[in-house]
Design an enzyme around this catalytic site. Structure first.
Site, PDB file in Angstrom:
ATOM      1  N   HIS A 172       5.496   4.575  12.556  1.00 36.24           N
ATOM      2  CA  HIS A 172       5.410   4.498  11.083  1.00 36.24           C
ATOM      3  C   HIS A 172       6.363   5.563  10.561  1.00 36.24           C
ATOM      4  CE1 HIS A 172       2.919   4.089   7.248  1.00 36.24           C
ATOM      5  NE2 HIS A 172       3.475   5.275   7.045  1.00 36.24           N
ATOM      6  N   HIS A 219       8.918   7.160   7.990  1.00 44.70           N
ATOM      7  CA  HIS A 219       9.508   7.236   6.649  1.00 44.70           C
ATOM      8  C   HIS A 219      10.987   7.572   6.832  1.00 44.70           C
ATOM      9  CE1 HIS A 219       5.954   6.855   3.958  1.00 44.70           C
ATOM     10  NE2 HIS A 219       5.335   7.074   5.098  1.00 44.70           N
ATOM     11  N   ASN A 236       8.898   4.236   3.456  1.00 48.40           N
ATOM     12  CA  ASN A 236       9.027   3.786   4.843  1.00 48.40           C
ATOM     13  C   ASN A 236      10.362   3.066   4.960  1.00 48.40           C
ATOM     14  OD1 ASN A 236       5.877   3.591   4.414  1.00 48.40           O
ATOM     15  ND2 ASN A 236       6.281   3.769   6.580  1.00 48.40           N
ATOM     16  N   ARG A 281       0.837  -1.204   0.000  1.00 50.42           N
ATOM     17  CA  ARG A 281       0.000   0.000   0.000  1.00 50.42           C
ATOM     18  C   ARG A 281       0.874   1.258   0.000  1.00 50.42           C
ATOM     19  NH1 ARG A 281      -0.519   4.700   2.614  1.00 50.42           N
ATOM     20  NH2 ARG A 281      -0.050   3.639   4.568  1.00 50.42           N
ATOM     21  N   ASP A 282       1.509   1.553   1.110  1.00 47.82           N
ATOM     22  CA  ASP A 282       2.311   2.784   1.198  1.00 47.82           C
ATOM     23  C   ASP A 282       3.475   2.718   0.210  1.00 47.82           C
ATOM     24  OD1 ASP A 282       3.347   5.204   2.102  1.00 47.82           O
ATOM     25  OD2 ASP A 282       3.205   4.673   4.204  1.00 47.82           O
ATOM     26  N   CYS A 301       4.135   9.324   0.263  1.00 46.08           N
ATOM     27  CA  CYS A 301       2.741   9.736   0.134  1.00 46.08           C
ATOM     28  C   CYS A 301       2.630  10.763  -0.981  1.00 46.08           C
ATOM     29  CB  CYS A 301       2.230  10.346   1.439  1.00 46.08           C
ATOM     30  SG  CYS A 301       0.554  10.988   1.266  1.00 46.08           S
TER      31      CYS A 301
HETATM   32  P1  HMG Z   1     -13.176  14.641  -2.245  1.00 47.59           P
HETATM   33  O1  HMG Z   1     -12.775  15.116  -3.606  1.00 47.59           O
HETATM   34  O2  HMG Z   1     -13.339  15.659  -1.175  1.00 47.59           O
HETATM   35  O3  HMG Z   1     -14.459  13.719  -2.203  1.00 47.59           O
HETATM   36  O4  HMG Z   1     -12.089  13.565  -1.787  1.00 47.59           O
HETATM   37  P2  HMG Z   1     -15.779  13.671  -2.983  1.00 47.59           P
HETATM   38  O5  HMG Z   1     -16.761  13.062  -2.055  1.00 47.59           O
HETATM   39  O6  HMG Z   1     -16.069  15.007  -3.596  1.00 47.59           O
HETATM   40  O7  HMG Z   1     -15.450  12.614  -4.146  1.00 47.59           O
HETATM   41  C1  HMG Z   1     -14.535  12.894  -5.194  1.00 47.59           C
HETATM   42  C2  HMG Z   1     -14.550  11.703  -6.160  1.00 47.59           C
HETATM   43  O8  HMG Z   1     -14.002  10.573  -5.472  1.00 47.59           O
HETATM   44  C3  HMG Z   1     -15.940  11.311  -6.593  1.00 47.59           C
HETATM   45  O9  HMG Z   1     -15.809  10.739  -7.887  1.00 47.59           O
HETATM   46  C4  HMG Z   1     -16.302  10.205  -5.605  1.00 47.59           C
HETATM   47  O10 HMG Z   1     -17.271   9.327  -6.119  1.00 47.59           O
HETATM   48  C5  HMG Z   1     -14.972   9.514  -5.429  1.00 47.59           C
HETATM   49  P3  HMG Z   1     -16.129  11.574  -9.227  1.00 47.59           P
HETATM   50  O11 HMG Z   1     -17.594  11.910  -9.118  1.00 47.59           O
HETATM   51  O12 HMG Z   1     -15.250  12.816  -9.162  1.00 47.59           O
HETATM   52  O13 HMG Z   1     -15.742  10.647 -10.326  1.00 47.59           O
HETATM   53  N1  HMG Z   1     -14.818   8.825  -4.152  1.00 47.59           N
HETATM   54  C6  HMG Z   1     -14.341   7.573  -4.054  1.00 47.59           C
HETATM   55  N2  HMG Z   1     -13.960   6.687  -4.988  1.00 47.59           N
HETATM   56  C7  HMG Z   1     -13.537   5.483  -4.560  1.00 47.59           C
HETATM   57  N3  HMG Z   1     -13.438   5.158  -3.249  1.00 47.59           N
HETATM   58  C8  HMG Z   1     -13.800   6.022  -2.291  1.00 47.59           C
HETATM   59  C9  HMG Z   1     -14.303   7.285  -2.696  1.00 47.59           C
HETATM   60  N4  HMG Z   1     -14.725   8.368  -2.010  1.00 47.59           N
HETATM   61  C10 HMG Z   1     -15.051   9.292  -2.915  1.00 47.59           C
HETATM   62  N5  HMG Z   1     -13.697   5.684  -1.012  1.00 47.59           N
HETATM   63  C11 HMG Z   1     -11.369  11.648  -0.528  1.00 47.59           C
HETATM   64  C12 HMG Z   1     -12.147  12.952  -0.513  1.00 47.59           C
HETATM   65  C13 HMG Z   1     -11.211  11.208   0.897  1.00 47.59           C
HETATM   66  C14 HMG Z   1     -12.171  10.626  -1.339  1.00 47.59           C
HETATM   67  C15 HMG Z   1      -9.992  11.906  -1.212  1.00 47.59           C
HETATM   68  O14 HMG Z   1      -9.398  12.985  -0.583  1.00 47.59           O
HETATM   69  C16 HMG Z   1      -9.075  10.709  -1.138  1.00 47.59           C
HETATM   70  O15 HMG Z   1      -9.341   9.670  -1.734  1.00 47.59           O
HETATM   71  N6  HMG Z   1      -7.944  10.871  -0.412  1.00 47.59           N
HETATM   72  C17 HMG Z   1      -7.011   9.783  -0.192  1.00 47.59           C
HETATM   73  C18 HMG Z   1      -5.593  10.284  -0.299  1.00 47.59           C
HETATM   74  C19 HMG Z   1      -4.651   9.130  -0.051  1.00 47.59           C
HETATM   75  O16 HMG Z   1      -4.988   7.973  -0.268  1.00 47.59           O
HETATM   76  N7  HMG Z   1      -3.419   9.451   0.413  1.00 47.59           N
HETATM   77  C20 HMG Z   1      -2.423   8.450   0.668  1.00 47.59           C
HETATM   78  C21 HMG Z   1      -2.720   7.596   1.867  1.00 47.59           C
HETATM   79  S1  HMG Z   1      -2.399   8.390   3.419  1.00 47.59           S
HETATM   80  C22 HMG Z   1      -0.706   8.142   3.692  1.00 47.59           C
HETATM   81  O17 HMG Z   1      -0.017   7.667   2.817  1.00 47.59           O
HETATM   82  C23 HMG Z   1      -0.148   8.464   5.049  1.00 47.59           C
HETATM   83  C24 HMG Z   1       0.113   7.218   5.903  1.00 47.59           C
HETATM   84  O18 HMG Z   1       0.979   6.323   5.234  1.00 47.59           O
HETATM   85  C25 HMG Z   1       0.718   7.612   7.253  1.00 47.59           C
HETATM   86  C26 HMG Z   1       1.930   8.546   7.124  1.00 47.59           C
HETATM   87  O19 HMG Z   1       2.912   8.171   6.458  1.00 47.59           O
HETATM   88  O20 HMG Z   1       1.854   9.618   7.695  1.00 47.59           O
HETATM   89  C27 HMG Z   1      -1.190   6.452   6.185  1.00 47.59           C
HETATM   90 MG    MG Z   2       3.135   6.484   5.213  1.00 44.55          MG
END
Ligand code: HMG
Ligand code: MG
Length: 287
Positions: free
Chosen positions: A205, A207, A247, A13-14, A238
């Site tokens: 966690h 990086h 990581n 995933r990450d 990310c």
């Molecule tokens: P948004 O644009 O505010 O949401 O995004 P929305 O409700 O307006 O939806 C936008 C579009 O996304 C729509 O589609 C929805 O249907 C779709 P469109 O009409 O434009 O075609 N949608 C989805 N599609 C599939 N699955 C879903 C979903 N929800 C809405 N669940 C949202 C809000 C949360 C969806 C967006 O901001 C998002 O997906 N963010 C995720 C970002 C991400 O994955 N980042 C990386 C992971 S975090 C990380 O790596 C940190 C970590 O490792 C810890 C660390 O290192 O610190 C965990």
């Molecule tokens: Mg991370």
């Protein structure tokens, strides 16, 4: 008996979410299947986020459905909202993770939501998960510093940890998203967090952007933490944290801990085989 330390694998995933090459689902499944034979207990292999935000994770349901499940391994996925939770359940996820930030800038960039808005969404997920007996892990990003807001106040990390625990997360993983942490700053942050959560319910966690992840793990072990998130092959970062690299690598951490006399329960030749597979998946980047 040597002290046990768990490495929680986040590579599929990450590690992969930030890779520019469009990696075929079959390659992801093959990586998870190798990792499943290594003694890991948790493999984070999917992310039910918007494919417009993170295109690389678009095949997550196919990955979860296609892997050969091994007993005693929990296959986990990120879920940012109820829609993602429902999709993860349909793909038979064992455990989900909600992911908050300790800084407002990163919360907006990563989730298009304030911290408070994201926590409200996560409460919906944890209450749905509770009714179905699905364990939920919490993440807090930017525990030391944020690429948008600068240094993070440890009290703010403790606040978000407490919120995640209160809503039912069984553990909280502390994300040094941009690898800015030093043993001193990690120790200070943990000092605040340990006031609201016992060390056994926390994970590190880290990086490795700054090359200090192992030193940060060492200081965390001294404060009682026993679970660390690692990424096989050291891949990743990310997409919403400019400059974040992978990581700390699973294989490097496992050897480091073994040399210090800890027991990770991992089969190193299998982890090495998975690391070679993971690096080859990068395509054009250094293999
Ligand atoms: P948004 O644009 O505010 O949401 O995004 P929305 O409700 O307006 O939806 C936008 C579009 O996304 C729509 O589609 C929805 O249907 C779709 P469109 O009409 O434009 O075609 N949608 C989805 N599609 C599939 N699955 C879903 C979903 N929800 C809405 N669940 C949202 C809000 C949360 C969806 C967006 O901001 C998002 O997906 N963010 C995720 C970002 C991400 O994955 N980042 C990386 C992971 S975090 C990380 O790596 C940190 C970590 O490792 C810890 C660390 O290192 O610190 C965990
Ligand atoms: Mg991370």
């Amino acid at each position: 008996m040597p002290t046990k330390i768990e490495l929680f694998e986040v590579g599929p995933r990450d590690g992969l979410q930030n890779e520019p090459r469009d990696i075929p689902v079959a390659e992801k499944i093959a990586l998870v299947d190798t990792l499943s034979k290594s003694g890991l207990r948790h493999i984070e292999c999917a992310s039910f986020v918007s494919p417009r935000w993170v295109p690389q994770m678009a095949g997550s349901a196919q990955v979860l459905v296609g892997i050969k499940r091994v007993e005693n391994v929990r296959y986990t996925a990120l879920t940012p909202n109820l829609r993602g939770f429902d999709d993860a359940l349909a793909a038979k996820v064992d455990e989900v993770a909600v992911f908050a930030s300790a800084s407002e800038g990163f919360s907006r960039a990563n989730l298009n939501a304030t911290i408070a808005q994201s926590l409200a969404r996560f409460r919906d997920i944890t209450s749905a998960a509770k009714a179905l007996n699905i364990p939920v892990r919490g993440y807090v990003s930017c525990i030391v510093s944020c690429p948008f807001d600068g240094p993070t106040d440890p009290a703010q990390v403790a606040y978000v940890v407490r919120q995640l625990r209160d809503m039912g997360c069984y553990a909280v993983s502390l994300g040094d998203t941009i690898g800015a942490g030093t043993p001193d700053s990690i120790q200070t942050m943990l000092g605040a967090v340990l006031d609201v959560a016992p060390a056994r319910d926390l994970a590190g966690h880290y990086h490795d952007t700054g090359g200090r992840a192992l030193a940060n793990i060492d200081v965390s072990i001294a404060l009682g933490l026993r679970v660390f998130d690692t990424s096989v092959g050291g891949l990743g970062g990310c997409p919403y944290a400019p400059g974040a690299s992978g990581n700390v690598a699973t294989e490097t951490t496992a050897r480091h801990l073994a040399a210090m006399g800890y027991d990770t329960g991992l089969d190193l030749p299998v982890i090495d085989a998975a690391a070679a597979q993971a690096r080859a998946m990068r395509g054009t980047s250094d293999v």
